[in-house]
Design a protein around this motif. Structure first.
Motif, PDB file in Angstrom:
ATOM      1  N   SER A 147       1.088  -3.191   3.383  1.00  0.00           N
ATOM      2  CA  SER A 147       0.475  -4.292   3.702  1.00  0.00           C
ATOM      3  C   SER A 147      -0.257  -5.015   3.769  1.00  0.00           C
ATOM      4  CB  SER A 147       1.547  -5.479   2.591  1.00  0.00           C
ATOM      5  OG  SER A 147       1.524  -6.491   1.837  1.00  0.00           O
ATOM      6  N   ILE A 151       0.812  -0.906   0.281  1.00  0.00           N
ATOM      7  CA  ILE A 151      -0.016   0.169  -0.265  1.00  0.00           C
ATOM      8  C   ILE A 151       0.997   1.375  -0.183  1.00  0.00           C
ATOM      9  CG2 ILE A 151      -1.877   0.994   0.878  1.00  0.00           C
ATOM     10  CD1 ILE A 151      -2.368  -1.686   2.384  1.00  0.00           C
ATOM     11  N   ARG A 152       1.697   1.454   0.628  1.00  0.00           N
ATOM     12  CA  ARG A 152       2.500   1.981   0.847  1.00  0.00           C
ATOM     13  C   ARG A 152       4.196   1.642   1.128  1.00  0.00           C
ATOM     14  NH1 ARG A 152       0.244   7.046   5.384  1.00  0.00           N
ATOM     15  NH2 ARG A 152      -0.733   5.383   6.157  1.00  0.00           N
ATOM     16  N   ASP A 200      -1.432  -0.850   7.385  1.00  0.00           N
ATOM     17  CA  ASP A 200      -1.434   0.443   6.714  1.00  0.00           C
ATOM     18  C   ASP A 200      -1.496   1.720   8.103  1.00  0.00           C
ATOM     19  OD1 ASP A 200      -0.791   1.834   4.803  1.00  0.00           O
ATOM     20  OD2 ASP A 200      -2.572   2.377   4.832  1.00  0.00           O
TER      21      ASP A 200
END
Length: 574
Positions: free
Chosen positions: A203, A179-180, A247
């Motif tokens: 994730s 995700i990041r 996240d």
DNA sequence: GCCGTTTTCGGCCCGACTGTTTTCAGTCG
């Protein structure tokens, strides 16, 4: 002394003799004798007691005496005498693939280069290509060789680590399983050298991320692999860690893994004083399960009553107190830099023409370029005599006439001589728009000597900028010892700027010293020290270090426009 | 520096390879 050590000493004597250019058969005799000794059964005591080393093929009278001396005294006067005559760094150089005794001797004799760090820098300055038996290929090969032996040395320069980190994070971000993701650790804080690469990702599928990370093409070995953390050694020799979190945890983890340790400790202390608990998984209010919600790092700082602290400043050097009062500087950005002030051309040891350099700088959006070829004492670098300067400056006039949107300032990198005086006479110095004054010789000084030398240079009315003030080469050569506080005070008193040499091997002045210069109002010039067009691109590394030194745009000399700078140069001359 | 010897000084391992040369020097194995 045992057999193995004695053999090693013999071997080294052979190498030392080889460097000295001795008869190759004589040098080989020492190597042969070493091998012979090693191949003899029993330990040295036994061998000498039983045979006295007589009648051994390959060990004659001379070498026999040396071995006997080593055996009885534990040392060899001959060996120590040889060793004293040859710098240890020269022996080190032989570890470089492609670098043998002859080439080492040549660079030492011709250029005075006595260790690997100096050698590497000399390659970057194209100082090897002209030597007999050397050429461009040889120089490149030596650079590759140096890179090779540095591979597993523990610390890496920022650019090397950053380029490796980018190769990791690209595929991770592109995989669709995260995700990041961000680079964390000292690399994110823009330290000049780093021990390893830290990557943090969020994730929902940690296993998939781990699988991806540990099988990336740049991975050499996997040193550990778990559910949320894996460690690898990359083919480049740099270690890399990956951490996977959810996240929701990501902002807290990013702050935690960016560090520094000291900064984190201070932050946790602050949190505790406010009744909060802080760790990599969140910021928690007394006993509550769910963290104080923070979408990003800025919200964490906000929750603790602080303005956002840029990663570069997280070194526990007063950033938390400043953030509490809203007193953090607006840090300089690469886009604030308006021109470049330390550039060598074909006239001395650069490899590009003045017009080419100007054209390249212009394309990069710079409004000026300070041309600073070397002065005569830097003979190895083709330092310019007054006559050469006339030709060079005439060419600058011609190039200046070609362009309306970039201006070439006439300068020089003037050697600071042993006594602190400058390497040009006053009538020559008068002809420059500005000077960068730096030390390139006689590095063996006490702190008092070096400081006095620099202070005297700074007090010279024709000194505009003090160049690379410690002479260090990161990971390879200590700078000369300098009382930087006194030098900065002298610069402040005389209106002289100090260079932040942006070459990634230098990054000199050190960021830890910059804050004091800023406090005294000393301007910092972020200079590329470019020896070709490519070399103009290192300014960003200097900006990173300037940020670590708390500098804002107003503190940086070359954040001025060309007109402002021209005015500043003129005002220095009054 | 060692060896061998026509005992006093000439020969000592060398080929592949690279890069700098224009016939060779240096490194490596």
């Amino acid at each position: 002394m045992d057999k193995k050590t004695a053999a090693a000493v013999l071997d080294e004597i052979g190498t030392l003799l080889e460097i000295m250019g001795e008869n190759p058969f004589k040098t080989r005799a020492y190597g042969n004798a070493a091998r012979t000794l090693l191949s003899m059964p029993g330990d040295l005591d036994d061998i000498i007691r039983d045979t006295g080393l007589k009648g051994v093929k390959g060990i004659g009278e001379g070498i026999r005496e040396r071995i006997l001396e080593l055996h009885s005294n534990g040392r060899s006067a001959y060996y120590e005498e040889l060793k004293a005559g040859i710098p240890a760094g020269l022996m080190d150089m032989l570890r470089i693939p492609g670098m043998g005794p002859k080439k080492a001797k040549t660079v030492y004799d011709a250029l005075g280069i006595a260790d690997i760090g100096e050698l590497e820098y000399a390659c970057h300055e194209n100082r090897l290509v002209e030597l007999p038996g050397f050429g461009l290929k040889t120089q490149e090969k030596i650079l590759e060789g140096i890179a090779f032996i540095k591979k597993h040395s523990g610390q890496s320069l920022y650019p090397a680590a950053m380029s490796e980190a980018e190769k990791l994070i690209g595929p991770i971000l592109g995989s669709g399983t995260v995700i990041r993701a961000s680079i964390a650790g000292s690399l994110r804080r823009r330290k000049e050298t780093v021990k390893d690469i830290d990557v943090l990702v969020s994730s929902d599928d940690p296993a998939a991320v781990m699988e991806l990370f540990t099988t990336l093409p740049d991975v050499e070995t996997v040193t550990s692999r778990g559910d949320t953390k894996s460690s690898v050694i990359l083919k480049s020799g740099i270690a890399a860690d990956l951490r996977v979190v959810t996240d929701v945890q990501y902002p807290y983890a990013l702050h935690h893994f960016t560090g520094s340790k000291l900064h984190n400790t201070a932050m946790r202390g602050r949190a505790k004083d406010m009744g909060l608990k802080m760790n990599e998984y969140g910021l928690f209010r007394g006993g509550e399960e769910a963290p104080v919600p923070c979408a990003d790092e800025a919200e964490i700082f906000k929750a603790l009553g602080l303005s956002f602290i840029p990663p570069e400043l997280r070194e526990d050097m007063g950033e938390i107190a400043a953030a509490e009062k809203g007193g953090l500087p607006l840090l300089v950005e690469e886009t604030d830099i308006r021109g470049v002030l330390h550039v060598h051309s074909l006239y001395s040891d650069g490899i590009d023409e003045v017009a080419e350099l100007a054209g390249a700088a212009r394309k990069m959006g710079y409004g000026y370029l300070g041309l600073t070829d070397h002065s005569p004492s830097a003979a190895y670098a083709g330092g310019l005599k007054p006559d050469d300067l006339l030709r060079q400056q005439a060419e600058v006039d011609a190039v200046n006439a070609m362009y309306t949107d970039i201006r070439i300032f006439k300068g020089a990198e003037v050697d600071i001589l042993g006594d602190g005086s400058l390497d040009y006479a006053e009538d020559v110095l008068k002809g420059f728009d500005f000077t960068i004054c730096s030390i390139h010789s006689r590095f063996n000084m006490t702190e008092d000597e070096a400081t006095a030398r620099l202070v005297r240079a700074v007090e010279n009315p024709y000194c505009t900028i003090l160049g690379h003030p410690t002479g260090r080469l990161l990971l390879s050569r200590e700078g000369y010892p300098v009382n930087m506080k006194r030098v900065i005070e002298a610069a402040a008193a005389n209106g002289v700027a100090i260079e932040l040499n942006a070459h990634p091997l230098r990054l000199d002045i050190d960021w830890r010293e910059i804050m004091y210069a800023r406090r005294l109002g000393v301007k910092i010039a972020i200079n590329p020290d470019a020896h070709n067009i490519e070399g103009l691109k290192v300014v960003g590394y200097g900006v990173g270090i300037a940020r670590k030194g708390w500098l804002s745009k107003d503190d940086v000399l070359n954040a001025m426009t060309a007109d402002e700078l021209a005015g500043w140069f003129r005002s220095r001359r009054k």
